[in-house]
Design an enzyme around this catalytic site. Structure first.
Site, PDB file in Angstrom:
ATOM      1  N   ASP A 191      19.181  -5.374  -0.872  1.00 39.00           N
ATOM      2  CA  ASP A 191      18.489  -4.102  -1.108  1.00 39.00           C
ATOM      3  C   ASP A 191      18.488  -3.236   0.150  1.00 39.00           C
ATOM      4  O   ASP A 191      18.044  -2.095   0.102  1.00 39.00           O
ATOM      5  CB  ASP A 191      17.054  -4.348  -1.587  1.00 39.00           C
ATOM      6  CG  ASP A 191      16.281  -5.293  -0.671  1.00 39.00           C
ATOM      7  OD1 ASP A 191      16.757  -6.415  -0.455  1.00 39.00           O
ATOM      8  OD2 ASP A 191      15.232  -4.892  -0.150  1.00 39.00           O
ATOM      9  N   ASP A 248       0.779  -1.247   0.000  1.00 39.49           N
ATOM     10  CA  ASP A 248       0.000   0.000   0.000  1.00 39.49           C
ATOM     11  C   ASP A 248       0.806   1.291   0.000  1.00 39.49           C
ATOM     12  O   ASP A 248       0.228   2.386  -0.006  1.00 39.49           O
ATOM     13  CB  ASP A 248      -0.956   0.004   1.207  1.00 39.49           C
ATOM     14  CG  ASP A 248      -0.208  -0.064   2.533  1.00 39.49           C
ATOM     15  OD1 ASP A 248       1.043  -0.037   2.520  1.00 39.49           O
ATOM     16  OD2 ASP A 248      -0.869  -0.150   3.582  1.00 39.49           O
TER      17      ASP A 248
HETATM   18  P1  AMP Z   1      11.983  -4.024   3.204  1.00 38.58           P
HETATM   19  O1  AMP Z   1      11.762  -5.410   3.652  1.00 38.58           O
HETATM   20  O2  AMP Z   1      11.346  -2.976   4.085  1.00 38.58           O
HETATM   21  O3  AMP Z   1      13.417  -3.716   2.955  1.00 38.58           O
HETATM   22  O4  AMP Z   1      11.209  -3.853   1.830  1.00 38.58           O
HETATM   23  C1  AMP Z   1      11.446  -4.666   0.715  1.00 38.58           C
HETATM   24  C2  AMP Z   1      10.733  -4.091  -0.461  1.00 38.58           C
HETATM   25  O5  AMP Z   1       9.340  -4.021  -0.211  1.00 38.58           O
HETATM   26  C3  AMP Z   1      11.159  -2.701  -0.875  1.00 38.58           C
HETATM   27  O6  AMP Z   1      11.093  -2.646  -2.264  1.00 38.58           O
HETATM   28  C4  AMP Z   1      10.108  -1.832  -0.228  1.00 38.58           C
HETATM   29  O7  AMP Z   1       9.950  -0.594  -0.879  1.00 38.58           O
HETATM   30  C5  AMP Z   1       8.872  -2.694  -0.397  1.00 38.58           C
HETATM   31  N1  AMP Z   1       7.848  -2.398   0.596  1.00 38.58           N
HETATM   32  C6  AMP Z   1       7.866  -2.682   1.916  1.00 38.58           C
HETATM   33  N2  AMP Z   1       6.739  -2.273   2.520  1.00 38.58           N
HETATM   34  C7  AMP Z   1       5.969  -1.692   1.557  1.00 38.58           C
HETATM   35  C8  AMP Z   1       4.688  -1.074   1.540  1.00 38.58           C
HETATM   36  N3  AMP Z   1       3.939  -0.972   2.630  1.00 38.58           N
HETATM   37  N4  AMP Z   1       4.238  -0.591   0.360  1.00 38.58           N
HETATM   38  C9  AMP Z   1       4.978  -0.686  -0.748  1.00 38.58           C
HETATM   39  N5  AMP Z   1       6.169  -1.272  -0.806  1.00 38.58           N
HETATM   40  C10 AMP Z   1       6.679  -1.772   0.326  1.00 38.58           C
HETATM   41 MG    MG Z   2      14.333  -2.079   2.398  1.00 39.49          MG
END
Ligand code: AMP
Ligand code: MG
EC number: 2.7.7.-
Length: 565
Positions: free
Chosen positions: A290, A153
């Site tokens: 990432d 979202d």
């Molecule tokens: P993370 O685990 O927080 O490093 O996120 C991994 C990926 O998921 C990244 O590309 C983030 O931008 C995406 N992501 C995490 N939470 C959300 C969210 N609520 N809405 C959109 N993208 C998300």
């Molecule tokens: Mg991240």
């Protein structure tokens, strides 16, 4: 307040209101963007980013502000919680000088290539040039959907935003390389999250953090270009990063040696970063590629945590509870694995396996040397070069792991052991027991008693086996300290700079969150102030240095966290 104090506390430059600031957009200007502008989930090719604007929120309200970051940027604390600057920090007001975008990146998640990820909820507003001429990206996390949002979202919940805001600033004050946080804004909109991934989604308050960093580029920004066979763009991005952030390497143009030197420098910085994490007991929790900064900064505060009981296998991330890939003790190994993925991505530029191997070796050497220097400082020693030092260390780690012993408190207690009978000034400031006894006059029980604040289970800690073992280790350690023959003040100073007293214990962050959810910002404000000086005694704040209370042991948010944020 005296005149000189008054002058010192006054900022030397006039601070601007954020809504009057002029942004620059070098990243957007110098790299190709996505020609498509549709803001729908999709695969993006041949672009470093997609231009996208934040989605406005219902009723933004400023919850917290980091003055130190504002001063770096030359930006004033917003005049009120609902001022025009807060509209900017919520993504509701886009200034004419901004060119907001979401970056394109991929990544290896939990050991597997995950394809395109990208800024799914973070949107960079643009770059500010600080009064001292440095360039900083301002990025809103939780600012709404982007083409990289996949099925999610684009939003963030208050609890994870508080955690990112507080921890970025706490890490900075600890001397750990990190991205920073300027503001925390409540959106006034609910966000639905299934916090335990158990089929019970609930509405939670939403928030947006404004993050600040010279760059938010990750290993994954390079990996996606290699994976999708876009070598020219890969080269362009590397040239941009070297020119902007590693100018000392930029002298000769586009030579493979320059890229190799740059990779080596990323390896070196990553080595230093991980050594700091280990020093302060920080566990990132999701070391996917990432989430690895190309500048060697701590980035993306998700289900991170702080070691309480020393445990090499501990991870705060419930999603990783089985494999423990990202547990405390694995962090150096995982950093090397991630750098190896980056090396793979940079192969089209460097084409020299030996140079890449060399970079990876530099990671190993840098980590080992830095960590060894930090461990020495944690123990109050100049170095760990004595023949017995390896076994001194491994015995310590085994002993700490044997009964649950708070890492942070253990080292502070170690710093305060009365090596000589305490007298004069030290007696007044020392945290050692009242008696003027030195360690030589103490029996085993007396010695171990000095560490009582660090034990989670006193009956285990004072069991005969553990008592004998820890006291034995302490006597060896004291002998080793005395061989060093350094002045007591030097040892004390060295230890007090390597061993924080105040860290963002998981339950403390949770208390700040729960208070804010009730509309009370006193806990977050107090924590922010105390964590600005994590190595100072601050005797009036002692309760924030205490070991985790038992009620917090298994409470959600206080011990383990899911990735739901
Ligand atoms: P993370 O685990 O927080 O490093 O996120 C991994 C990926 O998921 C990244 O590309 C983030 O931008 C995406 N992501 C995490 N939470 C959300 C969210 N609520 N809405 C959109 N993208 C998300
Ligand atoms: Mg991240």
């Amino acid at each position: 307040m005296s005149q000189s104090n008054l002058q010192r506390s006054m900022p030397s430059v006039t601070l601007l209101d954020l809504s009057d600031a002029r942004f620059d957009n070098r990243f957007v200007r110098e790299l190709p963007g996505d020609p498509e502008t549709r803001n729908v989930p999709r695969q993006v090719r041949n672009a470093g980013y997609t231009r996208v604007s934040p989605t406005p929120v219902r009723s933004p309200r400023l919850l917290a502000w980091a003055d130190a970051v504002g001063e770096i940027l030359g930006i004033a604390r917003p005049a009120s919680p609902v001022s025009p600057a807060v509209e900017v920090l919520a993504g509701n007001r886009i200034l004419s000088s901004m060119q907001p975008y979401a970056a394109r990146y991929g990544g290896h998640q939990f050991g597997h290539w995950a394809g395109q990820l990208g800024d799914g909820r973070a949107i960079t507003l643009g770059e500010l040039i600080s009064p001292n001429g440095k360039r900083y990206e301002l990025q809103l996390k939780g600012a709404g959907k982007t083409p990289y949002s996949r099925t999610a979202d684009g939003r963030a919940v208050l609890r994870s935003s508080v955690r990112e805001f507080l921890c970025s600033e706490a890490m900075h004050s600890l001397g750990v390389p990190t991205t920073r946080a300027l503001s925390l804004v409540a959106t006034g909109e609910p966000v639905i999250r299934d916090m335990f991934y158990d089929g019970h989604p609930e509405a939670e308050p939403g928030a947006i953090v404004c993050r600040v960093s010279p760059s938010f580029l990750r290993f994954g920004n390079f990996e996606i270009l290699a994976a999708q066979k876009e070598p020219e763009l890969l080269r362009q991005l590397a040239d941009f990063v070297i020119g902007e952030h590693f100018p000392e390497l930029a002298s000769s143009y586009r030579a493979p040696e320059v890229y190799a030197k740059w990779f080596e420098e990323v390896c070196r910085r990553t080595g230093i970063l991980i050594a700091h994490w280990m020093r302060v007991g920080f566990v990132h929790g999701v070391m996917n590629t990432d989430n690895m900064s190309i500048l060697g900064l701590t980035i993306d505060y998700g289900p991170y945590g702080w070691l309480e009981g020393f445990d090499l296998h501990w991870t705060p991330n419930t999603t990783d509870a089985q494999g423990r890939r990202y547990c405390y003790g694995n962090q150096p190994k995982i950093a090397q694995w991630n750098l190896t993925r980056l090396a793979g991505a940079l192969t089209p530029l460097i084409e020299d396996d030996a140079a890449l191997e060399h970079g990876l070796a530099v990671f190993g050497e840098t980590f080992n040397n830095t960590w060894s220097g930090m461990l020495a400082a944690k123990l109050g020693l100049a170095s760990l070069e004595h023949s017995d030092d390896d076994s001194l260390l491994s015995d310590l780690f085994e002993t700490l792991q044997q009964v649950e012993t708070d890492m942070t408190l253990f080292f502070r207690c170690l710093m305060n052991i009365p090596l000589n009978p305490i007298s004069g000034d030290r007696a007044a400031t020392s945290h050692a027991p009242e008696s003027l006894e030195s360690v030589d006059q103490m029996n085993d029980h007396g010695l171990v008693e000095l560490f009582r604040p660090a034990f989670y289970d006193a009956s285990q800690a004072f069991s005969h086996a553990h008592l004998t073992r820890l006291a034995g280790w302490l006597r060896r350690y004291i002998t080793r300290l005395r061989q060093e023959g350094e002045p007591e003040d030097l040892r004390y100073h060295r230890m007090s700079r390597a061993n924080p007293k105040y860290v963002l214990r998981n339950y403390l962050a949770q208390q700040a969150i729960e208070a804010l959810e009730r509309g009370d910002d006193s806990v977050i404000i107090r924590l922010m102030e105390v964590l600005k000086h994590p190595y100072d005694e601050q005797p009036e704040q002692e309760d924030l240095a205490a070991r985790r209370p038992e009620w917090a042991r298994n409470k959600p948010g206080c011990s383990a966290l899911s990735c739901s944020s």
